[in-house]
Design a protein around this motif. Structure first.
Motif, PDB file in Angstrom:
ATOM      1  N   SER A 152       0.943  -1.194  -0.009  1.00 36.11           N
ATOM      2  CA  SER A 152       0.146   0.142   0.053  1.00 36.11           C
ATOM      3  C   SER A 152       0.534   1.114  -0.003  1.00 36.11           C
ATOM      4  O   SER A 152       2.012   1.198   0.170  1.00 36.11           O
ATOM      5  CB  SER A 152      -1.106   0.524   1.262  1.00 36.11           C
ATOM      6  N   LYS A 187       0.594   3.673   1.895  1.00 36.64           N
ATOM      7  CA  LYS A 187       0.994   3.816   3.653  1.00 36.64           C
ATOM      8  C   LYS A 187       2.216   3.313   4.165  1.00 36.64           C
ATOM      9  O   LYS A 187       3.411   3.789   4.716  1.00 36.64           O
ATOM     10  CB  LYS A 187       0.023   3.379   4.509  1.00 36.64           C
ATOM     11  N   CYS A 197       5.774   5.240   1.884  1.00 34.21           N
ATOM     12  CA  CYS A 197       5.595   6.220   2.298  1.00 34.21           C
ATOM     13  C   CYS A 197       7.039   5.727   4.099  1.00 34.21           C
ATOM     14  O   CYS A 197       7.325   7.130   3.943  1.00 34.21           O
ATOM     15  CB  CYS A 197       4.179   7.009   2.413  1.00 34.21           C
ATOM     16  N   HIS A 224       1.880  12.603   6.025  1.00 36.23           N
ATOM     17  CA  HIS A 224       1.353  11.427   6.411  1.00 36.23           C
ATOM     18  C   HIS A 224       0.319  11.221   7.495  1.00 36.23           C
ATOM     19  O   HIS A 224      -0.424  10.555   7.506  1.00 36.23           O
ATOM     20  CB  HIS A 224       2.730  10.062   7.143  1.00 36.23           C
ATOM     21  N   ALA A 225       0.061  12.382   8.321  1.00 33.33           N
ATOM     22  CA  ALA A 225      -0.053  12.573   9.294  1.00 33.33           C
ATOM     23  C   ALA A 225      -1.737  12.566   9.605  1.00 33.33           C
ATOM     24  O   ALA A 225      -2.175  12.878   9.924  1.00 33.33           O
ATOM     25  CB  ALA A 225       0.287  13.188  10.443  1.00 33.33           C
ATOM     26  N   ALA A 226      -1.547  13.815   7.865  1.00 32.19           N
ATOM     27  CA  ALA A 226      -2.693  14.331   7.525  1.00 32.19           C
ATOM     28  C   ALA A 226      -3.702  13.138   6.673  1.00 32.19           C
ATOM     29  O   ALA A 226      -4.410  12.791   6.232  1.00 32.19           O
ATOM     30  CB  ALA A 226      -2.607  15.802   6.353  1.00 32.19           C
ATOM     31  N   GLY A 227      -3.028  11.914   6.721  1.00 30.70           N
ATOM     32  CA  GLY A 227      -3.562  11.549   5.678  1.00 30.70           C
ATOM     33  C   GLY A 227      -3.245  11.434   3.598  1.00 30.70           C
ATOM     34  O   GLY A 227      -3.786  10.573   3.116  1.00 30.70           O
ATOM     35  N   ASP A 228      -2.119  11.866   3.682  1.00 26.55           N
ATOM     36  CA  ASP A 228      -2.189  12.204   2.094  1.00 26.55           C
ATOM     37  C   ASP A 228      -1.184  11.935   1.888  1.00 26.55           C
ATOM     38  O   ASP A 228       0.005  11.984   1.364  1.00 26.55           O
ATOM     39  CB  ASP A 228      -1.405  14.152   1.498  1.00 26.55           C
ATOM     40  N   GLU A 229      -1.424  10.235   1.603  1.00 27.53           N
ATOM     41  CA  GLU A 229       0.263   9.534   0.892  1.00 27.53           C
ATOM     42  C   GLU A 229       0.619  10.394  -0.132  1.00 27.53           C
ATOM     43  O   GLU A 229       1.991   9.575  -0.012  1.00 27.53           O
ATOM     44  CB  GLU A 229      -0.421   8.053   1.102  1.00 27.53           C
ATOM     45  N   CYS A 240       3.293  12.256   0.666  1.00 29.72           N
ATOM     46  CA  CYS A 240       4.226  12.212   1.348  1.00 29.72           C
ATOM     47  C   CYS A 240       5.139  11.492   0.621  1.00 29.72           C
ATOM     48  O   CYS A 240       6.388  11.188   0.582  1.00 29.72           O
ATOM     49  CB  CYS A 240       3.977  11.351   2.394  1.00 29.72           C
TER      50      CYS A 240
END
Length: 94
Positions: A25, A27, A30, A66-71, A74
């Protein structure tokens, strides 16, 4: 000299191994890129404090994405940082 060669081998191996992880994935990719950057920074020559600061900034931005969910963002940031590490090791411009 040996340190530079070792860093070059590591960074090259890390970049060549990236497609292996692409099946996972975003994620995972990243986080893998962030780990590669941390390992690559450890091998940077002491005289490269300018690039080290740029890499630190990129890592901070990547972690925020990454923390904001924008893989995607990232991965984009970490890929550029990995390229900078590779170029620095080759003696090129970052």
């Amino acid at each position: 000299m040996k340190r530079s060669v070792l860093a070059g081998v590591f960074v090259t191996a890390a970049i060549l191994a990236s497609p292996v992880f692409a099946a996972g994935s975003d994620k995972d990719l990243c986080q893998i890129n962030l780990d590669k950057i941390n390992n690559g920074k450890a091998l940077l020559a002491t005289g490269s404090s300018g690039i080290s600061g740029e890499i630190d900034t990129a890592v901070s931005q990547a972690k925020a994405a990454h923390a904001a969910g924008d893989e995607k963002k990232c991965i984009e940031i970490t890929s550029k940082a990995l390229q900078q590490l590779q170029n620095t090791d080759k003696g090129g411009n970052p």
